[in-house]
Design an enzyme around this catalytic site. Structure first.
Site, PDB file in Angstrom:
ATOM      1  N   CYS A   2     -11.188  39.334  17.720  1.00 50.75           N
ATOM      2  CA  CYS A   2     -10.079  38.846  17.334  1.00 50.75           C
ATOM      3  C   CYS A   2      -9.283  39.621  16.387  1.00 50.75           C
ATOM      4  O   CYS A   2     -10.158  40.414  15.567  1.00 50.75           O
ATOM      5  CB  CYS A   2     -10.373  37.349  16.892  1.00 50.75           C
ATOM      6  SG  CYS A   2     -11.019  36.516  18.202  1.00 50.75           S
ATOM      7  N   ARG A  27      -7.375  46.121  19.217  1.00 55.53           N
ATOM      8  CA  ARG A  27      -8.681  45.337  19.319  1.00 55.53           C
ATOM      9  C   ARG A  27      -8.850  44.730  20.655  1.00 55.53           C
ATOM     10  O   ARG A  27     -10.149  44.106  20.805  1.00 55.53           O
ATOM     11  CB  ARG A  27      -8.755  44.537  17.968  1.00 55.53           C
ATOM     12  CG  ARG A  27      -8.474  45.122  16.826  1.00 55.53           C
ATOM     13  CD  ARG A  27      -8.311  44.287  15.561  1.00 55.53           C
ATOM     14  NE  ARG A  27      -9.111  43.180  15.559  1.00 55.53           N
ATOM     15  CZ  ARG A  27     -10.451  43.541  14.444  1.00 55.53           C
ATOM     16  NH1 ARG A  27     -10.538  44.755  13.907  1.00 55.53           N
ATOM     17  NH2 ARG A  27     -11.351  42.826  14.435  1.00 55.53           N
ATOM     18  N   TRP A  74      -9.587  37.301  21.039  1.00 56.02           N
ATOM     19  CA  TRP A  74     -10.411  37.762  22.109  1.00 56.02           C
ATOM     20  C   TRP A  74     -11.489  36.778  22.431  1.00 56.02           C
ATOM     21  O   TRP A  74     -12.391  36.581  21.441  1.00 56.02           O
ATOM     22  CB  TRP A  74     -11.256  39.141  21.469  1.00 56.02           C
ATOM     23  CG  TRP A  74     -12.237  39.520  22.238  1.00 56.02           C
ATOM     24  CD1 TRP A  74     -13.590  39.420  22.364  1.00 56.02           C
ATOM     25  CD2 TRP A  74     -12.102  40.592  23.391  1.00 56.02           C
ATOM     26  NE1 TRP A  74     -14.361  40.048  23.291  1.00 56.02           N
ATOM     27  CE2 TRP A  74     -13.415  40.751  23.872  1.00 56.02           C
ATOM     28  CE3 TRP A  74     -10.927  41.368  24.179  1.00 56.02           C
ATOM     29  CZ2 TRP A  74     -13.557  41.777  24.922  1.00 56.02           C
ATOM     30  CZ3 TRP A  74     -11.189  42.061  25.048  1.00 56.02           C
ATOM     31  CH2 TRP A  74     -12.400  42.186  25.650  1.00 56.02           C
ATOM     32  N   ASN A  98     -11.763  34.864  12.864  1.00 55.46           N
ATOM     33  CA  ASN A  98     -12.341  36.012  13.875  1.00 55.46           C
ATOM     34  C   ASN A  98     -14.077  35.781  13.476  1.00 55.46           C
ATOM     35  O   ASN A  98     -14.495  36.001  12.468  1.00 55.46           O
ATOM     36  CB  ASN A  98     -11.975  37.192  13.391  1.00 55.46           C
ATOM     37  CG  ASN A  98     -12.750  38.430  14.133  1.00 55.46           C
ATOM     38  OD1 ASN A  98     -13.221  38.135  15.224  1.00 55.46           O
ATOM     39  ND2 ASN A  98     -12.752  39.547  13.643  1.00 55.46           N
ATOM     40  N   GLY A  99     -14.644  35.508  14.648  1.00 54.69           N
ATOM     41  CA  GLY A  99     -16.027  35.545  14.550  1.00 54.69           C
ATOM     42  C   GLY A  99     -16.671  34.320  15.450  1.00 54.69           C
ATOM     43  O   GLY A  99     -16.052  34.089  16.425  1.00 54.69           O
ATOM     44  N   GLU A 483     -28.392  57.776  31.752  1.00 58.16           N
ATOM     45  CA  GLU A 483     -27.454  57.534  30.852  1.00 58.16           C
ATOM     46  C   GLU A 483     -27.085  58.867  29.986  1.00 58.16           C
ATOM     47  O   GLU A 483     -25.847  59.007  29.960  1.00 58.16           O
ATOM     48  CB  GLU A 483     -27.905  56.315  29.970  1.00 58.16           C
ATOM     49  CG  GLU A 483     -26.654  55.919  28.855  1.00 58.16           C
ATOM     50  CD  GLU A 483     -25.441  55.515  29.425  1.00 58.16           C
ATOM     51  OE1 GLU A 483     -25.296  55.311  30.665  1.00 58.16           O
ATOM     52  OE2 GLU A 483     -24.500  55.368  28.603  1.00 58.16           O
ATOM     53  N   LYS A 487     -23.058  60.365  30.251  1.00 51.95           N
ATOM     54  CA  LYS A 487     -22.288  60.345  29.126  1.00 51.95           C
ATOM     55  C   LYS A 487     -21.805  61.909  28.971  1.00 51.95           C
ATOM     56  O   LYS A 487     -20.572  62.230  28.537  1.00 51.95           O
ATOM     57  CB  LYS A 487     -22.984  60.016  27.833  1.00 51.95           C
ATOM     58  CG  LYS A 487     -22.926  58.610  27.660  1.00 51.95           C
ATOM     59  CD  LYS A 487     -21.741  57.952  27.369  1.00 51.95           C
ATOM     60  CE  LYS A 487     -21.794  56.277  27.610  1.00 51.95           C
ATOM     61  NZ  LYS A 487     -21.892  56.029  28.997  1.00 51.95           N
ATOM     62  N   GLU A 490     -19.287  62.861  31.726  1.00 50.61           N
ATOM     63  CA  GLU A 490     -18.044  62.080  31.747  1.00 50.61           C
ATOM     64  C   GLU A 490     -17.042  62.413  30.612  1.00 50.61           C
ATOM     65  O   GLU A 490     -15.977  62.249  30.847  1.00 50.61           O
ATOM     66  CB  GLU A 490     -18.404  60.680  32.048  1.00 50.61           C
ATOM     67  CG  GLU A 490     -18.882  59.813  30.714  1.00 50.61           C
ATOM     68  CD  GLU A 490     -18.836  58.349  31.021  1.00 50.61           C
ATOM     69  OE1 GLU A 490     -17.863  57.861  31.795  1.00 50.61           O
ATOM     70  OE2 GLU A 490     -19.710  57.632  30.696  1.00 50.61           O
ATOM     71  N   HIS A 506     -41.588  68.340  41.388  1.00 49.16           N
ATOM     72  CA  HIS A 506     -41.164  68.480  42.966  1.00 49.16           C
ATOM     73  C   HIS A 506     -39.763  68.915  43.008  1.00 49.16           C
ATOM     74  O   HIS A 506     -39.121  68.637  44.086  1.00 49.16           O
ATOM     75  CB  HIS A 506     -41.122  66.737  43.125  1.00 49.16           C
ATOM     76  CG  HIS A 506     -42.509  66.138  42.934  1.00 49.16           C
ATOM     77  ND1 HIS A 506     -43.400  66.376  44.168  1.00 49.16           N
ATOM     78  CD2 HIS A 506     -42.980  65.489  42.046  1.00 49.16           C
ATOM     79  CE1 HIS A 506     -44.625  65.704  43.678  1.00 49.16           C
ATOM     80  NE2 HIS A 506     -44.174  65.165  42.286  1.00 49.16           N
ATOM     81  N   LYS A 605     -11.052  53.135  32.418  1.00 50.88           N
ATOM     82  CA  LYS A 605     -12.140  52.051  31.785  1.00 50.88           C
ATOM     83  C   LYS A 605     -12.741  51.293  32.801  1.00 50.88           C
ATOM     84  O   LYS A 605     -13.879  50.798  32.714  1.00 50.88           O
ATOM     85  CB  LYS A 605     -11.349  51.486  30.407  1.00 50.88           C
ATOM     86  CG  LYS A 605     -12.279  50.723  29.463  1.00 50.88           C
ATOM     87  CD  LYS A 605     -13.626  51.405  29.255  1.00 50.88           C
ATOM     88  CE  LYS A 605     -14.507  50.632  28.570  1.00 50.88           C
ATOM     89  NZ  LYS A 605     -16.045  51.314  28.224  1.00 50.88           N
TER      90      LYS A 605
HETATM   91  C1  AGP Z   1     -19.544  54.324  31.607  1.00 55.98           C
HETATM   92  O1  AGP Z   1     -19.618  55.114  30.360  1.00 55.98           O
HETATM   93  C2  AGP Z   1     -18.746  54.613  32.770  1.00 55.98           C
HETATM   94  N1  AGP Z   1     -17.331  54.713  32.087  1.00 55.98           N
HETATM   95  C3  AGP Z   1     -18.691  53.931  33.728  1.00 55.98           C
HETATM   96  O2  AGP Z   1     -19.697  54.235  34.436  1.00 55.98           O
HETATM   97  C4  AGP Z   1     -18.824  52.120  33.759  1.00 55.98           C
HETATM   98  O3  AGP Z   1     -20.112  51.963  33.341  1.00 55.98           O
HETATM   99  C5  AGP Z   1     -18.550  51.666  35.280  1.00 55.98           C
HETATM  100  O4  AGP Z   1     -17.469  52.139  35.795  1.00 55.98           O
HETATM  101  C6  AGP Z   1     -19.081  50.231  35.451  1.00 55.98           C
HETATM  102  O5  AGP Z   1     -17.977  49.617  34.476  1.00 55.98           O
HETATM  103  P1  AGP Z   1     -18.418  47.998  34.333  1.00 55.98           P
HETATM  104  O6  AGP Z   1     -19.483  48.069  33.437  1.00 55.98           O
HETATM  105  O7  AGP Z   1     -17.041  47.569  33.650  1.00 55.98           O
HETATM  106  O8  AGP Z   1     -18.419  47.064  35.586  1.00 55.98           O
END
Ligand code: AGP
Length: 610
Positions: A2, A27, A74, A98-99, A483, A487, A490, A506, A605
């Site tokens: 928030c 935010r 939020w 906020n909290g 992961e 990262k 992407e 393999h 996002k």
């Molecule tokens: C994460 O770094 C990516 N931007 C992407 O893989 C993301 O995790 C994926 O689109 C799932 O999103 P969500 O967790 O909002 O469902």
């Protein structure tokens, strides 16, 4: 998270409050509101949705006020709505917060027996009723507020104004951000500096446990528990407004990586009891009796959240000893999954709006499964369509690359695994207490892990021109190799692959040459010796080895050209700690390659379409 804003001074407070809330929009929020004092008393204007709705609701009225508070919410407790939007009011007391107030259920019940009538589902509303209750007993505004604070457990930054003392604002900081802006005969309170940077660059940073009493004459700060005055010097802020939104960090992604200790602490807060050796399940819409009957668990997600699901499988199967199946949501939704009676499907989604994950969730419900959503956005589609929801309280994640949402998902899965293990009688209370104790140390260990940033930056400088990168891990840390690779891909656009280290022979070992950097995750676990031999395989073929290991581990250092040493934690929480250097490495590589870190090309996002 928030956003709070407050103003007292000689100008018209209303445009200052609205402008401040707009500067806090980054935010993330789902509703907004302001309260301001006019000659005939307080007016409160609130709305679900965006600040422009709030502006529309007060447009045309000739409003002037010298004091007021505002809030962008939020949601954590109670869906986004006008009734749940702040400010909240009881009598002449108006509050923004906020909290998270952990003990608000008990406080609310007690206040109701005293005749207080509540109009929202929020935890915040107990604060204004508590202060009002004490004021009715004859305490001054300041003392009534102090007394009320004595009942609160949890994290809070609060702004309070009082119709009967319209010449002051009280502001309180306890484990949630709060800053005070110092103008000429005018003062500001806010969750973050951007809210008032347009008006002043002179800022006071109260510390936890402190309350500020603000009039147009000045600011008096005291420790509200000891009721003792303290002195806080002002700081001159030199940031630009854009930098201020990122808290001084260059990118939202870096800010969010550094927010992880707080995000994990907020996700843990109030979710378990050491004394009872149990997880508080009420909030998640799950009963222990239901968990007892669960025969199989499916974990379904996309992208980074799918990596969380893979790690969740290790946690749940190891602790609760029930079978778990992990699916990428876009596969699950089309493969006619066989879901036996008594199955629980856990969907993991930061946004709660990912199209494939929502489709998988609906398919699971159609096939008769109970659905739990691990989600970061209150009121999102996934959270509304699930039988139960475990909210990660990481706060809005602005950077497209998920970091704090990922580690808070793992925190949620850890708590869920303990709850499932307890329901299945697979963990003794003593073991559960030990798991909780290690969890309580996690925010601090993440703080320590973040200190590796400088060393990671050096490694990024050495490798930022490579075309390929390989990440290796075993067991519960194999998904961290995935992961780390995702990262890097992407945000830096470098081709990277994550692999189970045991797979090297393999095929992938053919990739190893002098140009291939290989990052290997080497925690002190049951497959540590195996990882060492994989590192040997890479080294003997001229590969450039980077090892992530545990403090004090000299062997891993002898095998690699660079070693990043992390604080030790238990088997289940190691992936959280080991993800820190990998997220930082991807970040620094992307910055060095001048990529758009927060909005990488071709990515969104939240992937709300197939
Ligand atoms: C994460 O770094 C990516 N931007 C992407 O893989 C993301 O995790 C994926 O689109 C799932 O999103 P969500 O967790 O909002 O469902």
């Amino acid at each position: 998270m928030c956003g709070i804003i407050g103003y007292i001074g000689t100008k018209n407070a209303i445009p200052i409050l609205i402008n401040g809330l707009k500067r806090l929009e980054y935010r993330g929020y789902d509703s907004a509101g302001i309260a301001f004092l006019q000659v005939n008393g307080f007016s409160v204007s609130r709305c679900a949705g965006k600040i422009r709705e709030l502006e529309r609701s007060i447009r045309g009225e000739k409003l002037r006020a010298k004091i007021g508070i505002g809030h962008t919410r939020w949601a954590t407790h109670g869906r986004p709505s006008e009734e749940n939007a702040h400010p909240h009011r009881s009598g002449g007391i108006v509050v923004v917060h906020n909290g998270i107030i952990e003990n608000f259920y008990e406080l609310k019940d007690d206040l109701k027996t005293k005749g207080h009538v509540f109009s929202s589902e929020t935890d915040t509303e107990v604060i204004c009723h508590l202060i009002c209750d004490y004021e009715k007993k004859g305490l001054s505004f300041r003392d009534a507020t102090r007394a009320a604070l004595g009942h609160l457990e949890g994290a809070y930054a609060i702004g309070v104004i009082n119709e009967s003392e319209p010449d002051r604002i009280l502001a309180v900081k306890n484990d949630s951000p709060l800053v005070i802006g110092l103008g000429k005969k005018e003062f500001f309170i806010a969750s973050d500096i951007p809210a008032f940077l347009k008006y002043t660059r002179d800022v006071i940073f109260p510390e936890n446990g402190e309350m500020a009493e603000i009039t147009t004459e000045g600011v008096s700060i005291s420790n509200f528990r000891k009721n003792r005055k303290v002195t806080r010097k002002a700081t001159r802020i030199t940031w630009s407004p854009t930098m201020a939104e990122k808290g001084g960090y260059k990118h939202f992604m870096l800010k969010e990586i550094y927010e992880q200790p707080r995000a994990i602490a907020d996700t843990i807060r109030g979710r378990f009891s050491l004394e009872k050796a149990g997880v508080n399940l009420d909030e998640f819409g799950l009963k222990e009796s239901l968990l007892k009957r669960v025969s199989k668990i499916f974990l379904v997600a996309c992208g980074t959240s799918w990596h969380s699901a893979l790690i969740g499988k290790y946690m749940i199967e190891d602790m609760a000893r029930i079978p778990c199946e992990v699916d990428i949501a876009s596969e699950f939704r089309y493969r006619q999954p066989l879901i036996p009676r008594g199955s629980l499907v856990i969907v993991i989604t930061q946004s709660g709006e990912t199209a494939d994950t929502l489709a998988a969730q609906r398919e699971a419900r159609k096939l008769g499964a109970r659905v739990l959503s691990i989600c970061n956005v209150v009121g999102s589609t996934s959270s509304r369509e699930a039988h139960g929801v475990f909210y990660t309280h990481s706060g809005p994640e602005i950077g497209v690359a998920s970091t704090k949402a990922f580690t808070t998902q793992l925190t949620a899965l850890y708590l869920f695994s303990i709850a499932m293990a307890k329901a299945k009688g697979k963990l003794k209370d003593k073991e559960i207490t030990e798991l909780f104790s290690e969890l309580l140390q996690l925010p601090e260990k993440v703080e320590t892990a973040l200190k590796i940033d400088g060393a990671v930056k050096k490694i990024a400088k050495k490798y930022c021109k490579v075309r390929d990168f390989l990440y290796l891990g075993r067991g519960i840390n194999y998904p961290i190799a995935l992961e780390g690779a995702l990262k890097l891909k992407e945000i830096s656009y470098i081709h990277a692959e994550g692999y189970p280290a045991g797979e090297m022979k393999h095929g992938p070992i053919a990739l190893i040459d002098n140009d291939m950097p290989v990052l290997t995750l080497a925690p002190n676990d049951n497959v540590y010796e195996k990882i060492l031999s994989n590192m040997e395989e890479v080294k003997s073929r001229g590969g450039k080895l980077i090892a992530v290991a545990v403090e004090g581990n000299r062997k891993a250092a002898s095998h690699s050209s660079e070693t990043l040493l992390m604080p030790e934690t238990n088997y289940y929480l190691t992936p959280i700690i080991f993800s820190i250097p990998l997220h930082l490495l991807a970040y620094h590589m992307a910055v060095l390659k001048k990529c758009n870190v927060d909005q990488p090309r071709n990515l969104a996002k939240s992937v709300t379409v197939e």
